[in-house]
Design a protein around this motif. Structure first.
Motif, PDB file in Angstrom:
ATOM      1  N   ASP A 166      14.612   7.532   1.782  1.00  0.00           N
ATOM      2  CA  ASP A 166      13.403   8.129   1.212  1.00  0.00           C
ATOM      3  C   ASP A 166      12.149   7.429   1.739  1.00  0.00           C
ATOM      4  N   ILE A 167      12.228   6.105   1.847  1.00  0.00           N
ATOM      5  CA  ILE A 167      11.077   5.336   2.334  1.00  0.00           C
ATOM      6  C   ILE A 167      10.760   5.710   3.782  1.00  0.00           C
ATOM      7  N   ARG A 168      11.794   5.870   4.598  1.00  0.00           N
ATOM      8  CA  ARG A 168      11.580   6.193   6.014  1.00  0.00           C
ATOM      9  C   ARG A 168      11.026   7.591   6.212  1.00  0.00           C
ATOM     10  N   GLN A 169      11.212   8.459   5.213  1.00  0.00           N
ATOM     11  CA  GLN A 169      10.697   9.817   5.308  1.00  0.00           C
ATOM     12  C   GLN A 169       9.236   9.914   4.881  1.00  0.00           C
ATOM     13  N   ALA A 170       8.702   8.839   4.344  1.00  0.00           N
ATOM     14  CA  ALA A 170       7.316   8.856   3.873  1.00  0.00           C
ATOM     15  C   ALA A 170       6.361   8.999   5.054  1.00  0.00           C
ATOM     16  N   ASP A 171       5.284   9.723   4.814  1.00  0.00           N
ATOM     17  CA  ASP A 171       4.252   9.910   5.833  1.00  0.00           C
ATOM     18  C   ASP A 171       3.534   8.583   6.058  1.00  0.00           C
ATOM     19  N   GLU A 172       3.302   8.218   7.304  1.00  0.00           N
ATOM     20  CA  GLU A 172       2.663   6.942   7.621  1.00  0.00           C
ATOM     21  C   GLU A 172       1.260   6.827   7.045  1.00  0.00           C
ATOM     22  N   LYS A 173       0.604   7.926   6.845  1.00  0.00           N
ATOM     23  CA  LYS A 173      -0.747   7.880   6.256  1.00  0.00           C
ATOM     24  C   LYS A 173      -0.692   7.560   4.764  1.00  0.00           C
ATOM     25  N   GLN A 177       0.840  -1.193   0.000  1.00  0.00           N
ATOM     26  CA  GLN A 177       0.000   0.000   0.000  1.00  0.00           C
ATOM     27  C   GLN A 177       0.882   1.251   0.000  1.00  0.00           C
ATOM     28  N   GLY A 178       0.603   2.151  -0.932  1.00  0.00           N
ATOM     29  CA  GLY A 178       1.385   3.368  -1.068  1.00  0.00           C
ATOM     30  C   GLY A 178       2.474   3.272  -2.124  1.00  0.00           C
ATOM     31  N   TRP A 179       2.698   2.056  -2.619  1.00  0.00           N
ATOM     32  CA  TRP A 179       3.739   1.844  -3.623  1.00  0.00           C
ATOM     33  C   TRP A 179       3.148   1.462  -4.985  1.00  0.00           C
ATOM     34  N   ALA A 180       2.033   2.000  -5.337  1.00  0.00           N
ATOM     35  CA  ALA A 180       1.401   1.631  -6.603  1.00  0.00           C
ATOM     36  C   ALA A 180       2.347   1.855  -7.781  1.00  0.00           C
ATOM     37  N   ALA A 181       3.055   2.986  -7.766  1.00  0.00           N
ATOM     38  CA  ALA A 181       3.958   3.299  -8.875  1.00  0.00           C
ATOM     39  C   ALA A 181       5.151   2.344  -8.883  1.00  0.00           C
ATOM     40  N   TYR A 182       5.768   2.167  -7.725  1.00  0.00           N
ATOM     41  CA  TYR A 182       6.963   1.329  -7.648  1.00  0.00           C
ATOM     42  C   TYR A 182       6.635  -0.132  -7.949  1.00  0.00           C
ATOM     43  N   CYS A 183       5.596  -0.652  -7.317  1.00  0.00           N
ATOM     44  CA  CYS A 183       5.204  -2.049  -7.556  1.00  0.00           C
ATOM     45  C   CYS A 183       4.855  -2.277  -9.022  1.00  0.00           C
ATOM     46  N   SER A 184       4.105  -1.357  -9.604  1.00  0.00           N
ATOM     47  CA  SER A 184       3.640  -1.528 -10.984  1.00  0.00           C
ATOM     48  C   SER A 184       4.786  -1.475 -11.983  1.00  0.00           C
ATOM     49  N   PHE A 210       1.956   5.530   3.507  1.00  0.00           N
ATOM     50  CA  PHE A 210       2.637   4.245   3.348  1.00  0.00           C
ATOM     51  C   PHE A 210       2.362   3.382   4.574  1.00  0.00           C
ATOM     52  N   ALA A 211       1.560   2.375   4.384  1.00  0.00           N
ATOM     53  CA  ALA A 211       1.084   1.559   5.504  1.00  0.00           C
ATOM     54  C   ALA A 211       2.210   0.793   6.198  1.00  0.00           C
ATOM     55  N   HIS A 212       3.330   0.568   5.501  1.00  0.00           N
ATOM     56  CA  HIS A 212       4.416  -0.240   6.056  1.00  0.00           C
ATOM     57  C   HIS A 212       5.566   0.618   6.589  1.00  0.00           C
ATOM     58  N   ALA A 213       5.331   1.910   6.781  1.00  0.00           N
ATOM     59  CA  ALA A 213       6.403   2.819   7.203  1.00  0.00           C
ATOM     60  C   ALA A 213       7.085   2.353   8.483  1.00  0.00           C
ATOM     61  N   GLU A 214       6.297   1.922   9.463  1.00  0.00           N
ATOM     62  CA  GLU A 214       6.858   1.505  10.741  1.00  0.00           C
ATOM     63  C   GLU A 214       7.802   0.318  10.592  1.00  0.00           C
ATOM     64  N   ILE A 215       7.462  -0.596   9.698  1.00  0.00           N
ATOM     65  CA  ILE A 215       8.309  -1.767   9.462  1.00  0.00           C
ATOM     66  C   ILE A 215       9.669  -1.350   8.924  1.00  0.00           C
ATOM     67  N   PHE A 216       9.681  -0.398   7.996  1.00  0.00           N
ATOM     68  CA  PHE A 216      10.939   0.033   7.399  1.00  0.00           C
ATOM     69  C   PHE A 216      11.787   0.842   8.373  1.00  0.00           C
TER      70      PHE A 216
END
Length: 269
Positions: free
Chosen positions: A214-221, A167-174, A223-229
């Motif tokens: 960059d991933i860790r700077q993403a807003d948690e709202k 979730q939040g990575w639609a562009a990257y995953c696609s 990127f659902a997996h922010a806490e994991i990273f």
């Protein structure tokens, strides 16, 4: 020596001899995994062609001081209009060689936003860098080396995001998923060629690079997996680019590679 004339310039292929001379074309070579791969390539005395938005002058100067052959091409792969010129520049720098490798490493993780909030300019940049550029470079590589009988390899640096949604990575995953299918189709086509190119996907897993920052700077709202990273960094679970580069180089050297396969770093440790 076999001479191949194409598109107005000459490329010299050298087959045989005492030393197996390799030419590596590496995108995103100025930092992170690309830089680590480049350092290993140069240690072996190979010709390295770096393609990046900025030059790693320290690495280039060190290589040249040791008499190593290195070429640097400054290019923004997010500017699709530059791609024909980039291709011409790359192939004008290839000299005598026994083996050719293209490592499509450059990539961007942004935009990190849910669908419905994606910014067009960042979305377009993701598509161009992660998907269009490696496809066009691979296309040119296959076309311009068609008559070269030596070993030819393309590595598309992939991700677990190519195989599963985040979730939040639609562009990257696609874009990574699209590149994965491109790799498989190309492999199937190359199996029919007289001098085939081996093309694989390589997933480096989680590394301690600027992309992870960059991933860790993403807003948690967003990127659902922010806490994991964040936990990956805090717990020291991020692999070094140097370790990942070593595993990739070992994979390429040990062979033979299975054409079209998705290689995951976790299976190489």
């Amino acid at each position: 020596m076999k001479r191949l004339w194409r598109f107005g310039f000459k490329v010299n292929w050298h087959i045989g001899g005492e030393k197996n001379m390799k030419t590596y074309i590496i995108t995103g070579a100025s930092k992170g995994l690309g830089k680590a791969i480049a350092e290993l390539c140069l240690q072996e005395g190979n010709h390295c062609i770096f393609v990046a938005r900025s030059a790693n002058e320290q690495l280039i100067d060190k290589a040249r001081s040791q008499g190593l052959k290195v070429s640097s091409i400054l290019a923004d792969l997010g500017d699709s209009g530059q791609l024909p010129e980039i291709v011409d520049s790359i192939f004008s720098k290839i000299g005598d060689t026994d083996e050719l490798l293209l490592i499509n490493n450059a990539g961007v993780v942004e935009p990190i936003k849910p669908v419905g909030q994606l910014e067009q300019n960042k979305l377009e940049d993701s598509i161009k860098v992660n998907f269009l550029a490696p496809i066009m470079l691979s296309n040119a590589f296959i076309d311009r080396t068609r008559g070269f009988p030596g070993k030819k390899t393309i590595v598309n640096v992939s991700s677990g995001a190519a195989l599963r949604p985040y979730q939040g990575w639609a562009a990257y995953c696609s874009t990574k998923a699209g590149l994965e299918m491109f790799t498989r189709v190309t492999a199937a086509e190359q199996d029919q060629e007289q001098y085939p190119v081996t093309i694989i996907s390589f997933s480096p897993g989680i590394m301690d690079t600027n992309m992870q920052a960059d991933i860790r700077q993403a807003d948690e709202k967003d990127f659902a997996h922010a806490e994991i990273f964040h936990a990956y960094k805090e717990q020291g679970r991020l692999r070094s680019p140097e370790l990942v580069a070593e595993k990739l180089m070992a994979l390429l050297q040990d062979g033979p590679l299975e054409n079209g396969r998705f290689y995951d770093i976790k299976n190489l440790l």
